[in-house]
Design a protein around this motif. Structure first.
Motif, PDB file in Angstrom:
ATOM      1  N   LYS A  19      31.091 -57.188  42.995  1.00 58.15           N
ATOM      2  CA  LYS A  19      30.504 -57.938  43.900  1.00 58.15           C
ATOM      3  C   LYS A  19      28.865 -56.968  43.805  1.00 58.15           C
ATOM      4  O   LYS A  19      27.852 -57.919  43.767  1.00 58.15           O
ATOM      5  CB  LYS A  19      30.790 -57.653  45.464  1.00 58.15           C
ATOM      6  CG  LYS A  19      30.052 -58.083  46.634  1.00 58.15           C
ATOM      7  CD  LYS A  19      30.625 -57.834  47.852  1.00 58.15           C
ATOM      8  CE  LYS A  19      29.756 -58.243  48.879  1.00 58.15           C
ATOM      9  NZ  LYS A  19      30.163 -57.648  50.474  1.00 58.15           N
ATOM     10  N   ASP A  20      28.778 -56.016  43.898  1.00 57.34           N
ATOM     11  CA  ASP A  20      27.355 -55.481  43.474  1.00 57.34           C
ATOM     12  C   ASP A  20      26.683 -55.886  42.586  1.00 57.34           C
ATOM     13  O   ASP A  20      25.670 -56.319  42.507  1.00 57.34           O
ATOM     14  CB  ASP A  20      27.390 -53.898  43.457  1.00 57.34           C
ATOM     15  CG  ASP A  20      27.780 -53.277  44.941  1.00 57.34           C
ATOM     16  OD1 ASP A  20      27.722 -53.963  46.091  1.00 57.34           O
ATOM     17  OD2 ASP A  20      28.215 -52.101  45.080  1.00 57.34           O
ATOM     18  N   ASP A  21      27.537 -55.719  41.254  1.00 51.20           N
ATOM     19  CA  ASP A  21      26.788 -56.147  40.188  1.00 51.20           C
ATOM     20  C   ASP A  21      26.079 -57.725  40.208  1.00 51.20           C
ATOM     21  O   ASP A  21      25.064 -58.131  39.801  1.00 51.20           O
ATOM     22  CB  ASP A  21      27.750 -56.357  38.968  1.00 51.20           C
ATOM     23  CG  ASP A  21      28.362 -54.996  38.502  1.00 51.20           C
ATOM     24  OD1 ASP A  21      27.675 -53.899  38.780  1.00 51.20           O
ATOM     25  OD2 ASP A  21      29.542 -54.919  37.848  1.00 51.20           O
ATOM     26  N   LEU A  22      27.246 -58.661  40.809  1.00 53.16           N
ATOM     27  CA  LEU A  22      26.667 -59.935  40.688  1.00 53.16           C
ATOM     28  C   LEU A  22      25.345 -60.175  41.802  1.00 53.16           C
ATOM     29  O   LEU A  22      24.572 -60.706  41.513  1.00 53.16           O
ATOM     30  CB  LEU A  22      27.907 -60.909  41.507  1.00 53.16           C
ATOM     31  CG  LEU A  22      27.379 -62.416  41.594  1.00 53.16           C
ATOM     32  CD1 LEU A  22      27.523 -62.846  40.126  1.00 53.16           C
ATOM     33  CD2 LEU A  22      28.613 -63.121  42.420  1.00 53.16           C
ATOM     34  N   LEU A  23      25.420 -59.383  42.921  1.00 53.05           N
ATOM     35  CA  LEU A  23      24.396 -59.616  43.881  1.00 53.05           C
ATOM     36  C   LEU A  23      23.097 -58.934  43.484  1.00 53.05           C
ATOM     37  O   LEU A  23      21.848 -59.550  43.749  1.00 53.05           O
ATOM     38  CB  LEU A  23      24.836 -58.955  45.314  1.00 53.05           C
ATOM     39  CG  LEU A  23      25.999 -59.589  45.875  1.00 53.05           C
ATOM     40  CD1 LEU A  23      26.199 -59.065  47.301  1.00 53.05           C
ATOM     41  CD2 LEU A  23      25.862 -61.203  45.977  1.00 53.05           C
ATOM     42  N   ILE A  24      23.347 -57.819  42.556  1.00 53.08           N
ATOM     43  CA  ILE A  24      22.044 -57.112  41.940  1.00 53.08           C
ATOM     44  C   ILE A  24      21.361 -58.285  40.888  1.00 53.08           C
ATOM     45  O   ILE A  24      20.404 -58.221  40.989  1.00 53.08           O
ATOM     46  CB  ILE A  24      22.463 -55.597  41.403  1.00 53.08           C
ATOM     47  CG1 ILE A  24      22.586 -54.762  42.548  1.00 53.08           C
ATOM     48  CG2 ILE A  24      21.325 -55.342  40.645  1.00 53.08           C
ATOM     49  CD1 ILE A  24      23.203 -53.677  42.135  1.00 53.08           C
ATOM     50  N   ALA A  25      22.314 -58.598  40.149  1.00 52.39           N
ATOM     51  CA  ALA A  25      21.772 -59.674  38.959  1.00 52.39           C
ATOM     52  C   ALA A  25      21.147 -60.982  39.719  1.00 52.39           C
ATOM     53  O   ALA A  25      20.099 -61.106  39.125  1.00 52.39           O
ATOM     54  CB  ALA A  25      23.127 -59.965  38.298  1.00 52.39           C
ATOM     55  N   LEU A  26      21.946 -61.319  40.721  1.00 54.43           N
ATOM     56  CA  LEU A  26      21.133 -62.709  41.297  1.00 54.43           C
ATOM     57  C   LEU A  26      19.823 -62.500  41.921  1.00 54.43           C
ATOM     58  O   LEU A  26      19.090 -63.408  41.914  1.00 54.43           O
ATOM     59  CB  LEU A  26      22.236 -63.217  42.311  1.00 54.43           C
ATOM     60  CG  LEU A  26      23.279 -63.831  41.675  1.00 54.43           C
ATOM     61  CD1 LEU A  26      24.454 -64.276  42.775  1.00 54.43           C
ATOM     62  CD2 LEU A  26      23.119 -65.115  40.850  1.00 54.43           C
ATOM     63  N   LYS A 249      31.278 -67.744  46.975  1.00 58.01           N
ATOM     64  CA  LYS A 249      31.263 -69.007  45.764  1.00 58.01           C
ATOM     65  C   LYS A 249      31.687 -68.657  44.710  1.00 58.01           C
ATOM     66  O   LYS A 249      32.350 -69.238  43.956  1.00 58.01           O
ATOM     67  CB  LYS A 249      29.692 -69.610  45.888  1.00 58.01           C
ATOM     68  CG  LYS A 249      29.365 -70.066  47.594  1.00 58.01           C
ATOM     69  CD  LYS A 249      27.821 -70.706  47.268  1.00 58.01           C
ATOM     70  CE  LYS A 249      27.616 -71.028  48.377  1.00 58.01           C
ATOM     71  NZ  LYS A 249      26.075 -71.542  48.400  1.00 58.01           N
ATOM     72  N   TYR A 250      31.372 -67.322  44.012  1.00 57.72           N
ATOM     73  CA  TYR A 250      31.874 -67.041  42.732  1.00 57.72           C
ATOM     74  C   TYR A 250      33.404 -66.972  42.688  1.00 57.72           C
ATOM     75  O   TYR A 250      33.929 -67.327  41.585  1.00 57.72           O
ATOM     76  CB  TYR A 250      31.004 -65.927  42.320  1.00 57.72           C
ATOM     77  CG  TYR A 250      31.345 -65.429  41.062  1.00 57.72           C
ATOM     78  CD1 TYR A 250      30.766 -65.836  39.866  1.00 57.72           C
ATOM     79  CD2 TYR A 250      32.258 -64.257  40.904  1.00 57.72           C
ATOM     80  CE1 TYR A 250      31.406 -65.411  38.526  1.00 57.72           C
ATOM     81  CE2 TYR A 250      32.617 -63.559  39.734  1.00 57.72           C
ATOM     82  CZ  TYR A 250      32.082 -64.241  38.615  1.00 57.72           C
ATOM     83  OH  TYR A 250      32.420 -63.822  37.390  1.00 57.72           O
ATOM     84  N   ASN A 251      34.031 -66.405  43.717  1.00 61.75           N
ATOM     85  CA  ASN A 251      35.306 -66.171  43.620  1.00 61.75           C
ATOM     86  C   ASN A 251      36.076 -67.372  43.599  1.00 61.75           C
ATOM     87  O   ASN A 251      37.253 -67.374  43.368  1.00 61.75           O
ATOM     88  CB  ASN A 251      35.786 -65.102  44.527  1.00 61.75           C
ATOM     89  CG  ASN A 251      35.399 -63.432  44.195  1.00 61.75           C
ATOM     90  OD1 ASN A 251      35.864 -63.377  43.021  1.00 61.75           O
ATOM     91  ND2 ASN A 251      34.985 -62.657  44.838  1.00 61.75           N
ATOM     92  N   ASN A 252      35.630 -68.470  44.382  1.00 64.99           N
ATOM     93  CA  ASN A 252      36.260 -69.449  44.521  1.00 64.99           C
ATOM     94  C   ASN A 252      36.123 -70.362  43.463  1.00 64.99           C
ATOM     95  O   ASN A 252      37.040 -71.356  43.372  1.00 64.99           O
ATOM     96  CB  ASN A 252      35.647 -70.450  45.857  1.00 64.99           C
ATOM     97  CG  ASN A 252      35.905 -69.634  47.073  1.00 64.99           C
ATOM     98  OD1 ASN A 252      37.037 -68.933  47.353  1.00 64.99           O
ATOM     99  ND2 ASN A 252      35.252 -70.018  48.069  1.00 64.99           N
TER     100      ASN A 252
END
Length: 259
Positions: A19-26, A249-252
């Motif tokens: 989760k942290d990876d994705l939010l930081i990247a975005l 949204k990503y996990n869905n």
């Protein structure tokens, strides 16, 4: 003229962001790109597009000495290099589960010229280091990189493009740049192809076109592709500006099929 190029590889297939990876990247990329990326149906396509954006941002920041937060992009349909035209393709060597190699080649018969098929299927001792399937994907990467550089389109008759490969086998993690291309029967002297074989199963072709390729040809043997890690591409000090909704949204999304 000195040419500076970066050739990076990131293995998205083996990247499972937290989760942290994705939010930081975005948070590292522009809002319009975040929205575009999340229109993709599958996780794999979200990851590919996201890493592509991070690569572009890190490249511009490092090469032009611009602060990471100050990089801003506008979108075009072209690749980026300091010369006139460039096209890049990567082709993975894989065996069809439903077809034998001969059956698969039969379905692709119209893609290559008789001369190219002769080399692909050759049993000559010079070719035994790599299988016919390897040679097939080498030619496929060459053709795809060429049509991308010329922006020809997916409906183009690929047999009109014929490659002559003086170097029969592409060594792993080395650059081959002596391949020649004939387009509609005419030798095209203003094209160069930088071919690489990564990990023994991925052929990469970089098609380059310019009026004078002399200096580029001299430098191209050092343009190796390098693997990069996620933490090399992000701004570690970025302020997270996206909500947890993106993670939901990503996990869905389904993972999607990797090729």
């Amino acid at each position: 003229m000195k040419r500076n190029s970066l050739r990076w590889i990131f293995n998205c297939h083996r990247w499972f962001p937290t989760k942290d990876d994705l939010l930081i990247a975005l948070s590292c990329i522009q809002e319009e790109e975040r929205n575009r990326i999340f229109n993709f149906v599958y996780k794999k396509d979200v990851k590919l597009a996201l890493i592509g954006q991070l690569m572009l941002r890190r490249c511009v920041s490092d090469c032009l000495d611009i602060h990471y937060d100050q990089v801003s992009f506008r979108r075009t349909d072209k690749a980026a290099d300091s010369i006139d035209k460039i096209g890049v393709d990567i082709s993975k060597v894989k065996q069809s589960n439903q077809q034998s190699t001969d059956e698969y080649f039969k379905t692709m018969e119209r893609i290559f010229s008789p001369q190219e098929w002769k080399l692909i299927k050759s049993q000559d001792p010079m070719t035994i280091n790599q299988s016919p399937l390897h040679r097939f994907h080498r030619f496929w990467a060459l053709k795809e990189s060429f049509v991308k550089a010329k922006a020809i389109g997916i409906g183009y008759e690929l047999r009109r493009i014929q490659f002559n490969c003086p170097t029969i086998n592409v060594p792993i993690n080395q650059i081959v740049n002596d391949t020649l291309v004939n387009h509609d029967g005419l030798l095209s002297n203003n094209w160069m192809f930088e071919e690489s074989l990564i990990d023994g199963n991925h052929f990469i072709s970089v098609a380059l076109s310019a009026d004078d390729l002399t200096c580029f040809r001299q430098q191209s043997t050092n343009n190796f592709f390098q693997f990069v890690q996620f933490n090399q591409l992000i701004n570690p000090n970025v302020h997270v500006v996206v909500t947890d909704d993106f993670w939901v949204k990503y996990n869905n999304k389904e993972e999607g099929r990797h090729v």
